[in-house]
Design a protein around this motif. Structure first.
Motif, PDB file in Angstrom:
ATOM      1  N   MET A   1      75.242  54.688  13.240  1.00 47.82           N
ATOM      2  CA  MET A   1      74.928  53.806  14.348  1.00 47.82           C
ATOM      3  C   MET A   1      76.048  53.925  15.379  1.00 47.82           C
ATOM      4  O   MET A   1      77.222  53.789  15.063  1.00 47.82           O
ATOM      5  CB  MET A   1      74.809  52.375  13.834  1.00 47.82           C
ATOM      6  N   SER A   2      75.684  54.173  16.585  1.00 44.63           N
ATOM      7  CA  SER A   2      76.680  54.342  17.636  1.00 44.63           C
ATOM      8  C   SER A   2      76.969  53.022  18.333  1.00 44.63           C
ATOM      9  O   SER A   2      76.251  52.046  18.177  1.00 44.63           O
ATOM     10  CB  SER A   2      76.190  55.382  18.651  1.00 44.63           C
ATOM     11  N   ALA A   3      78.026  53.016  19.115  1.00 46.99           N
ATOM     12  CA  ALA A   3      78.429  51.803  19.825  1.00 46.99           C
ATOM     13  C   ALA A   3      77.420  51.425  20.904  1.00 46.99           C
ATOM     14  O   ALA A   3      77.314  50.264  21.271  1.00 46.99           O
ATOM     15  CB  ALA A   3      79.812  51.996  20.439  1.00 46.99           C
ATOM     16  N   GLU A   4      76.657  52.407  21.410  1.00 51.67           N
ATOM     17  CA  GLU A   4      75.692  52.121  22.465  1.00 51.67           C
ATOM     18  C   GLU A   4      74.579  51.196  21.967  1.00 51.67           C
ATOM     19  O   GLU A   4      74.004  50.436  22.729  1.00 51.67           O
ATOM     20  CB  GLU A   4      75.078  53.417  23.016  1.00 51.67           C
ATOM     21  N   THR A   5      74.228  51.279  20.680  1.00 51.36           N
ATOM     22  CA  THR A   5      73.143  50.442  20.160  1.00 51.36           C
ATOM     23  C   THR A   5      73.575  48.985  20.035  1.00 51.36           C
ATOM     24  O   THR A   5      72.734  48.114  19.962  1.00 51.36           O
ATOM     25  CB  THR A   5      72.661  50.948  18.793  1.00 51.36           C
ATOM     26  N   ASN A   6      74.867  48.709  20.021  1.00 54.91           N
ATOM     27  CA  ASN A   6      75.375  47.345  19.921  1.00 54.91           C
ATOM     28  C   ASN A   6      75.891  46.829  21.263  1.00 54.91           C
ATOM     29  O   ASN A   6      76.651  45.874  21.308  1.00 54.91           O
ATOM     30  CB  ASN A   6      76.495  47.270  18.880  1.00 54.91           C
ATOM     31  N   HIS A   7      75.474  47.453  22.330  1.00 59.20           N
ATOM     32  CA  HIS A   7      75.959  47.065  23.657  1.00 59.20           C
ATOM     33  C   HIS A   7      75.584  45.622  23.995  1.00 59.20           C
ATOM     34  O   HIS A   7      76.306  44.954  24.732  1.00 59.20           O
ATOM     35  CB  HIS A   7      75.409  48.028  24.711  1.00 59.20           C
ATOM     36  N   TYR A   8      74.477  45.138  23.451  1.00 60.67           N
ATOM     37  CA  TYR A   8      74.054  43.767  23.758  1.00 60.67           C
ATOM     38  C   TYR A   8      75.074  42.740  23.267  1.00 60.67           C
ATOM     39  O   TYR A   8      75.129  41.634  23.793  1.00 60.67           O
ATOM     40  CB  TYR A   8      72.674  43.469  23.156  1.00 60.67           C
ATOM     41  N   LEU A   9      75.889  43.092  22.289  1.00 61.71           N
ATOM     42  CA  LEU A   9      76.914  42.161  21.808  1.00 61.71           C
ATOM     43  C   LEU A   9      77.971  41.901  22.884  1.00 61.71           C
ATOM     44  O   LEU A   9      78.626  40.871  22.869  1.00 61.71           O
ATOM     45  CB  LEU A   9      77.583  42.695  20.540  1.00 61.71           C
ATOM     46  N   GLU A  10      78.132  42.835  23.803  1.00 55.99           N
ATOM     47  CA  GLU A  10      79.093  42.659  24.893  1.00 55.99           C
ATOM     48  C   GLU A  10      78.500  41.927  26.080  1.00 55.99           C
ATOM     49  O   GLU A  10      79.218  41.278  26.838  1.00 55.99           O
ATOM     50  CB  GLU A  10      79.607  44.019  25.358  1.00 55.99           C
ATOM     51  N   THR A  11      77.193  42.040  26.269  1.00 55.01           N
ATOM     52  CA  THR A  11      76.587  41.549  27.499  1.00 55.01           C
ATOM     53  C   THR A  11      75.829  40.232  27.341  1.00 55.01           C
ATOM     54  O   THR A  11      75.685  39.502  28.318  1.00 55.01           O
ATOM     55  CB  THR A  11      75.626  42.606  28.063  1.00 55.01           C
ATOM     56  N   VAL A  82      83.721  43.659  12.062  1.00 53.91           N
ATOM     57  CA  VAL A  82      82.886  44.450  12.960  1.00 53.91           C
ATOM     58  C   VAL A  82      83.063  43.982  14.402  1.00 53.91           C
ATOM     59  O   VAL A  82      83.162  44.808  15.321  1.00 53.91           O
ATOM     60  CB  VAL A  82      81.396  44.384  12.528  1.00 53.91           C
ATOM     61  N   SER A  83      83.142  42.662  14.605  1.00 50.39           N
ATOM     62  CA  SER A  83      83.327  42.154  15.961  1.00 50.39           C
ATOM     63  C   SER A  83      84.661  42.608  16.549  1.00 50.39           C
ATOM     64  O   SER A  83      84.730  42.998  17.719  1.00 50.39           O
ATOM     65  CB  SER A  83      83.270  40.628  15.957  1.00 50.39           C
ATOM     66  N   ILE A  84      85.710  42.562  15.761  1.00 52.65           N
ATOM     67  CA  ILE A  84      87.024  43.008  16.236  1.00 52.65           C
ATOM     68  C   ILE A  84      86.991  44.508  16.532  1.00 52.65           C
ATOM     69  O   ILE A  84      87.529  44.952  17.557  1.00 52.65           O
ATOM     70  CB  ILE A  84      88.119  42.662  15.196  1.00 52.65           C
ATOM     71  N   SER A  85      86.343  45.270  15.667  1.00 53.80           N
ATOM     72  CA  SER A  85      86.248  46.717  15.894  1.00 53.80           C
ATOM     73  C   SER A  85      85.446  47.033  17.146  1.00 53.80           C
ATOM     74  O   SER A  85      85.809  47.933  17.912  1.00 53.80           O
ATOM     75  CB  SER A  85      85.608  47.398  14.683  1.00 53.80           C
ATOM     76  N   LEU A  86      84.343  46.305  17.362  1.00 55.70           N
ATOM     77  CA  LEU A  86      83.559  46.529  18.570  1.00 55.70           C
ATOM     78  C   LEU A  86      84.351  46.146  19.821  1.00 55.70           C
ATOM     79  O   LEU A  86      84.267  46.837  20.844  1.00 55.70           O
ATOM     80  CB  LEU A  86      82.253  45.737  18.521  1.00 55.70           C
ATOM     81  N   GLY A  87      85.126  45.073  19.725  1.00 60.92           N
ATOM     82  CA  GLY A  87      85.941  44.662  20.860  1.00 60.92           C
ATOM     83  C   GLY A  87      87.032  45.662  21.184  1.00 60.92           C
ATOM     84  O   GLY A  87      87.431  45.831  22.329  1.00 60.92           O
ATOM     85  N   ALA A  88      87.509  46.383  20.162  1.00 58.53           N
ATOM     86  CA  ALA A  88      88.542  47.408  20.358  1.00 58.53           C
ATOM     87  C   ALA A  88      87.931  48.755  20.681  1.00 58.53           C
ATOM     88  O   ALA A  88      88.646  49.753  20.743  1.00 58.53           O
ATOM     89  CB  ALA A  88      89.405  47.506  19.108  1.00 58.53           C
ATOM     90  N   LYS A  89      86.601  48.791  20.860  1.00 58.05           N
ATOM     91  CA  LYS A  89      85.864  50.048  21.159  1.00 58.05           C
ATOM     92  C   LYS A  89      86.001  51.076  20.061  1.00 58.05           C
ATOM     93  O   LYS A  89      86.095  52.269  20.312  1.00 58.05           O
ATOM     94  CB  LYS A  89      86.343  50.651  22.497  1.00 58.05           C
ATOM     95  N   ARG A  90      86.023  50.618  18.806  1.00 55.72           N
ATOM     96  CA  ARG A  90      86.085  51.548  17.666  1.00 55.72           C
ATOM     97  C   ARG A  90      84.769  51.516  16.939  1.00 55.72           C
ATOM     98  O   ARG A  90      84.190  50.532  16.677  1.00 55.72           O
ATOM     99  CB  ARG A  90      87.192  51.175  16.704  1.00 55.72           C
TER     100      ARG A  90
END
Length: 90
Positions: A1-11, A82-90
């Motif tokens: 799963m790539s970071a692009e599929t979880n983009h809604y978590l940022e927006t 997972v939230s911390i990793s997504l926030g760090a763009k990892r």
């Protein structure tokens, strides 16, 4: 799963995300409570068990709650990671 599929978590707004992730947790806890209620009903209707069946279920129920608490603790910890990793763009 790539970071692009979880983009809604940022927006998405935080309130909408909270509701989205809160509902499965509430449903799981309600199902667990309903499971105990149904067990008590079936045990109470079994003539061969009597009060010993209800007593056994009453003793085991706190163990079930502890198991659910451990599962929720691990799930929440993983979600925070997972939230911390997504926030760090990892």
């Amino acid at each position: 799963m790539s970071a692009e599929t979880n983009h809604y978590l940022e927006t998405e707004p935080l309130g909408k995300l909270m509701v989205k992730y809160m509902i499965p947790c509430i449903v799981a806890m309600l199902v667990a409570a309903l499971y105990n209620i149904v067990d008590q009903i079936f045990i109470a209707n079994a003539s061969y068990l009597g009060s010993y069946g209800n007593a056994a279920n009453t003793v085991v129920f706190p163990m079930t709650v502890v198991a659910i608490a451990i599962a929720v603790m691990i799930g929440n910890g993983c979600r925070a990671f997972v939230s911390i990793s997504l926030g760090a763009k990892r």
